[in-house]
Each structure stands twice: as structure tokens, then as C-alpha cells.
Design a protein around this motif. Structure first.
Motif, PDB file in Angstrom:
ATOM      1  N   VAL A   6       6.035  -0.746  15.960  1.00 64.53           N
ATOM      2  CA  VAL A   6       5.981  -1.720  14.866  1.00 64.53           C
ATOM      3  C   VAL A   6       4.522  -2.105  14.590  1.00 64.53           C
ATOM      4  O   VAL A   6       3.769  -2.416  15.516  1.00 64.53           O
ATOM      5  N   TRP A   7       4.174  -2.056  13.318  1.00 62.99           N
ATOM      6  CA  TRP A   7       2.857  -2.480  12.843  1.00 62.99           C
ATOM      7  C   TRP A   7       3.048  -3.534  11.765  1.00 62.99           C
ATOM      8  O   TRP A   7       4.045  -3.521  11.042  1.00 62.99           O
ATOM      9  N   LYS A   8       2.075  -4.429  11.628  1.00 65.24           N
ATOM     10  CA  LYS A   8       2.090  -5.357  10.498  1.00 65.24           C
ATOM     11  C   LYS A   8       0.795  -5.175   9.710  1.00 65.24           C
ATOM     12  O   LYS A   8      -0.267  -4.870  10.276  1.00 65.24           O
ATOM     13  N   PHE A   9       0.928  -5.330   8.390  1.00 65.88           N
ATOM     14  CA  PHE A   9      -0.168  -5.075   7.462  1.00 65.88           C
ATOM     15  C   PHE A   9      -0.230  -6.172   6.414  1.00 65.88           C
ATOM     16  O   PHE A   9       0.794  -6.717   6.016  1.00 65.88           O
ATOM     17  N   ARG A  10      -1.428  -6.412   5.942  1.00 68.39           N
ATOM     18  CA  ARG A  10      -1.628  -7.296   4.795  1.00 68.39           C
ATOM     19  C   ARG A  10      -2.555  -6.560   3.830  1.00 68.39           C
ATOM     20  O   ARG A  10      -3.777  -6.665   3.930  1.00 68.39           O
ATOM     21  N   PRO A  11      -1.964  -5.766   2.918  1.00 64.92           N
ATOM     22  CA  PRO A  11      -2.800  -4.989   2.000  1.00 64.92           C
ATOM     23  C   PRO A  11      -3.607  -5.898   1.066  1.00 64.92           C
ATOM     24  O   PRO A  11      -3.193  -7.024   0.787  1.00 64.92           O
ATOM     25  N   PRO A  12      -4.735  -5.404   0.587  1.00 64.87           N
ATOM     26  CA  PRO A  12      -5.532  -6.197  -0.346  1.00 64.87           C
ATOM     27  C   PRO A  12      -4.744  -6.510  -1.616  1.00 64.87           C
ATOM     28  O   PRO A  12      -3.937  -5.693  -2.076  1.00 64.87           O
ATOM     29  N   PRO A  47       7.236  -8.315   2.340  1.00 62.72           N
ATOM     30  CA  PRO A  47       7.363  -9.759   2.529  1.00 62.72           C
ATOM     31  C   PRO A  47       8.014 -10.438   1.321  1.00 62.72           C
ATOM     32  O   PRO A  47       7.902  -9.953   0.189  1.00 62.72           O
ATOM     33  N   CYS A  48       8.670 -11.540   1.581  1.00 59.87           N
ATOM     34  CA  CYS A  48       9.287 -12.314   0.499  1.00 59.87           C
ATOM     35  C   CYS A  48       8.238 -13.088  -0.302  1.00 59.87           C
ATOM     36  O   CYS A  48       8.428 -13.325  -1.490  1.00 59.87           O
ATOM     37  N   GLU A  49       7.155 -13.474   0.364  1.00 53.56           N
ATOM     38  CA  GLU A  49       6.103 -14.245  -0.287  1.00 53.56           C
ATOM     39  C   GLU A  49       4.863 -13.368  -0.481  1.00 53.56           C
ATOM     40  O   GLU A  49       4.431 -12.704   0.469  1.00 53.56           O
ATOM     41  N   PRO A  50       4.286 -13.357  -1.678  1.00 56.48           N
ATOM     42  CA  PRO A  50       3.065 -12.571  -1.903  1.00 56.48           C
ATOM     43  C   PRO A  50       1.978 -12.973  -0.904  1.00 56.48           C
ATOM     44  O   PRO A  50       1.806 -14.147  -0.587  1.00 56.48           O
TER      45      PRO A  50
END
Length: 99
Positions: A6-12, A47-50
Motif C-alpha cells: 500500500v502506498w499513499k500519494f498526493r498528486p500536484p 479521495p473524497c475531498e480534493p
């Protein structure tokens, strides 16, 4: 039992569609993983929230299959990682799990 990574990401901001194309179960990473023995698929959770974290779950028959992938496709893995530099934004390895 299935080995899951499992990885988590926050793309630009503004690159979410590009991220989704690359990291989905039919994206660039999945196509690379498909070449290896024991790969069972990737799930991408949006994600549900931007602006919140996205999650990927990569599934393998066994941890040994994943290790074999790393051994056999390390060059291709590093190349794809370089090619997609900046698309993933922040990324954190959450951990390896057994299902």
C-alpha cells in the motif's frame, strides 16, 4: 493468502487525471507489474475531498513474487519512476500486508 503493498500519494493540483491514468489498475505501473509472475492487480482509491491522499494497493500472490519482480524488473521500475517524476507528488509507502 495475498501479499498487498500500500502506498499513499498526493498528486500536484491539476495533475490528478494524469496521476489516475498512470497509477490505476490499467495504468503504467500495472502494465509493468503484469509482466511479472504472481501479480494479481492494482486498486486505486480516489479521495473524497480534493487535495487528500490517494491510495494504491498492489496485490501479489506472495511476497516472494514481489521480490522476484524487483529482481527481474528493477531497471524498468527505476526508468518508469523517473519518467513519472512529478506526477505522483508526495508519496509514502504505508506498508506490506497479508490479505
Amino acid at each position: 493468502m495475498t501479499h498487498a503493498r500500500v502506498w499513499k500519494f498526493r498528486p500536484p493540483a491539476g495533475r490528478e487525471d494524469e496521476f489516475q491514468r498512470a497509477y490505476s489498475g490499467t495504468g503504467n505501473w500495472a502494465r509493468l507489474f503484469e509482466q511479472a509472475q504472481g501479480y494479481r492487480g492494482t486498486t486505486l482509491l480516489r479521495p473524497c475531498e480534493p487535495g487528500d491522499w490517494w491510495l494504491t494497493i498492489d496485490r501479489w500472490e506472495t511476497e516472494a513474487d514481489f521480490e522476484g519482480f524487483q529482481r527481474d524488473f528493477g531497471i524498468e521500475y527505476r526508468g518508469l519512476d523517473e519518467e513519472l517524476e512529478g506526477v505522483a507528488g508526495e508519496e509514502v509507502f504505508v506498508g506490506a500486508f497479508e490479505e
